[in-house]
Design an enzyme around this catalytic site. Structure first.
Site, PDB file in Angstrom:
ATOM      1  CE  LYS A   1      -6.883  -0.052   6.454  1.00 24.75           C
ATOM      2  NZ  LYS A   1      -7.741   0.327   5.338  1.00 24.75           N
TER       3      LYS A   1
ATOM      4  CB  CYS B   1      -3.637   3.337  -1.434  1.00 23.12           C
ATOM      5  SG  CYS B   1      -4.823   4.583  -0.972  1.00 23.12           S
TER       6      CYS B   1
ATOM      7  CG  ASP C   1       0.876  -2.551   6.254  1.00 22.97           C
ATOM      8  OD1 ASP C   1      -0.072  -2.749   7.035  1.00 22.97           O
ATOM      9  OD2 ASP C   1       0.785  -1.824   5.240  1.00 22.97           O
TER      10      ASP C   1
ATOM     11  CD  GLN D   1      -6.612  -4.531   4.203  1.00 21.57           C
ATOM     12  OE1 GLN D   1      -7.538  -5.259   4.579  1.00 21.57           O
ATOM     13  NE2 GLN D   1      -6.798  -3.255   3.912  1.00 21.57           N
TER      14      GLN D   1
ATOM     15  CG  HIS E   1      -1.896   0.962   1.433  1.00 21.01           C
ATOM     16  ND1 HIS E   1      -1.634   2.268   1.792  1.00 21.01           N
ATOM     17  CD2 HIS E   1      -3.243   0.880   1.312  1.00 21.01           C
ATOM     18  CE1 HIS E   1      -2.775   2.943   1.874  1.00 21.01           C
ATOM     19  NE2 HIS E   1      -3.764   2.120   1.584  1.00 21.01           N
TER      20      HIS E   1
HETATM   21  N1  PLP Z   1      -1.464  -0.751   4.694  1.00 15.44           N
HETATM   22  C1  PLP Z   1      -2.401  -1.516   4.135  1.00 15.44           C
HETATM   23  C2  PLP Z   1      -2.052  -2.905   3.678  1.00 15.44           C
HETATM   24  C3  PLP Z   1      -3.699  -1.022   3.972  1.00 15.44           C
HETATM   25  O1  PLP Z   1      -4.641  -1.779   3.403  1.00 15.44           O
HETATM   26  C4  PLP Z   1      -3.988   0.292   4.424  1.00 15.44           C
HETATM   27  C5  PLP Z   1      -5.329   0.862   4.216  1.00 15.44           C
HETATM   28  O2  PLP Z   1      -6.074   0.459   3.354  1.00 15.44           O
HETATM   29  C6  PLP Z   1      -2.979   1.037   5.020  1.00 15.44           C
HETATM   30  C7  PLP Z   1      -1.730   0.483   5.137  1.00 15.44           C
HETATM   31  C8  PLP Z   1      -3.233   2.408   5.544  1.00 15.44           C
HETATM   32  O3  PLP Z   1      -4.105   2.353   6.645  1.00 15.44           O
HETATM   33  P1  PLP Z   1      -4.661   3.681   7.306  1.00 15.44           P
HETATM   34  O4  PLP Z   1      -5.294   4.471   6.204  1.00 15.44           O
HETATM   35  O5  PLP Z   1      -5.647   3.189   8.312  1.00 15.44           O
HETATM   36  O6  PLP Z   1      -3.513   4.390   7.927  1.00 15.44           O
END
Ligand code: PLP
Length: 407
Positions: A226, A364, A200, A203, A123
């Site tokens: 999430k 993203c 990270d 998900q 992302h």
């Molecule tokens: N990393 C991953 C894999 C994501 O799916 C997301 C959000 O969709 C993020 C980071 C960013 O999360 P946040 O917008 O809650 O900071």
């Protein structure tokens, strides 16, 4: 006694409504999940009964609010099996957590000529902060590509590691393809070169079994919103030895020990990384969401969602002209697709007229879309309250749209 997954839907008040005159089918869970009533109530209860600024107050409300906030930290630490509660730092979300590390680690440990490895499956939130840090530090930003299945090549990863590598940042589950990355193996290979790894888990933490100690992650980040918790709260977990070694990120109140015009000494963990008034109500709400999740058997939950995913992918695969992206051997939560000749955006808008919420676009992850030579996908994504019926409605909706537009 564990809670029956089939009873979960009733706990989420938002799912009881109709959207565009159809009962809501919510399949945009990778963007954000809905909240159970207990987590919503926790926010109202905090502001109705407890609200006070924490840590510094000595009156009853301040003491109780502090205890509730620190209780939430203990719940998170237990949930991810952190060895120590103070290894859990509250942030606003995954994005802030990654930035925290990129700034602090970059400043302390990355020099010109060093290398940082991310993957092509990231992302933007786990990509751009590293790219920017490398530009600031004149380090090399290296990208591990994915193959035709949407999977990472570990042999190539091993060859990329060298004495200049300072950090590896990788997601556990790709938000665009759903690939479950072999993070344990990635960590093992990186550690053989004494390179720390950031996982990270935005998900994955809500879908698949996780344990930061057995995974041996140096850093582990995710977002409350999430995983059935409130927006505006997230987690930055780091091993104590790293948190002690890193400089603070934001400075101001609470993160200090002693301040004089000449110098400042910093507070102990975890407060060193929690400058200013935190999102107290949201942290407590996240704790309640974790209590909610813990009522389910984690393995049963994972199996239920994996079954649902396979069921949904099979339904979509039967639709002529529909392309499903990626074929990883282990996928979680995500159904990414397009229909030849129909724009993903149009598909999303038309599904919405049927009360079906999905996401369309790049999600993203422009590097993934560029590698696939597409402008975006339709993405349906799952949560524990989804059912086979939701996926039947999705497949039926897609078929009706194809018929309508291709007539
Ligand atoms: N990393 C991953 C894999 C994501 O799916 C997301 C959000 O969709 C993020 C980071 C960013 O999360 P946040 O917008 O809650 O900071």
């Amino acid at each position: 006694m564990t809670k029956d997954i089939h009873s979960a839907r009733a706990d989420f008040p938002i799912l009881k409504q109709s959207v565009n005159d159809h009962p809501l089918v919510y399949l945009d869970n990778a963007a954000t999940t809905q909240k159970p009533q207990v987590a919503i109530d926790a926010l109202v209860d905090y502001y109705t009964r407890l609200n006070a600024n924490i840590h510094r107050g000595n009156h009853s409300l301040a003491v109780q609010a502090t205890e509730a906030y620190e209780g939430a930290r203990r719940k998170v630490a237990g949930y991810i099996n952190a060895e120590r509660n103070h290894e859990v730092i509250f942030t606003r979300g995954t994005t802030e957590s990654v930035n925290l590390l990129a700034y602090t680690y970059g400043e302390k440990f990355v020099q010109a000529g060093d290398e940082v490895i991310v993957t092509q499956l990231e992302h933007h939130s786990n990509y751009v902060p590293w790219q920017q840090m490398c530009l600031r530090r004149r380090a090399t930003f290296r990208i591990l590509p994915f193959n035709e299945h949407g999977e990472l090549d570990l042999a190539l990863f091993e060859r990329m590691l060298n004495e200049k590598t300072r950090l590896v940042a990788v997601n556990h589950v790709s938000n665009s393809l759903g690939t479950v990355n072999p993070v344990e193996e990635i960590i093992r290979l990186a550690h053989a070169h004494e390179v720390p790894v950031l996982v990270d888990a935005a998900q994955s933490v809500q879908h698949i079994a996780h344990d930061v100690q057995s995974m041996d992650a140096d850093f582990y980040v995710f977002s409350g919103h999430k995983m059935y918790g409130p927006m505006g709260i997230g987690i930055f977990y780091g091993k104590e030895k790293w948190l002690e070694a890193l400089p603070p990120f934001l400075s101001g109140g609470e993160m200090i020990d002693n301040v004089t015009p000449e110098k400042v000494t910093f507070n102990v963990l975890p407060y060193k990384f929690e400058a200013g008034t935190p999102n107290v109500a949201q942290a407590i709400g996240l704790g309640v969401a974790i209590d909610y999740l813990k009522q389910f058997d984690p393995l049963e939950l994972q199996n239920y969602e994996e079954d649902l995913l396979t069921y949904g992918l099979n339904l979509l695969a039967e639709i002529p002209d529909l392309v499903i992206y990626g074929s990883p051997s282990h996928r979680s939560g995500i159904l990414p697709f397009n229909v030849n000749g129909i724009q993903h955006y149009d598909m999303g808008v038309l599904l919405d007229t049927m009360g079906i919420a999905v996401r369309t676009g790049q999600h993203c992850t422009q590097p993934i879309m560029d590698a696939l030579h597409i402008s975006g996908t339709v993405r349906a994504s799952l949560a524990l309250y989804n059912s086979r019926e939701d996926l039947e409605k999705l497949a039926d909706g897609v078929r009706r749209i194809i018929k309508m537009l291709k007539r």
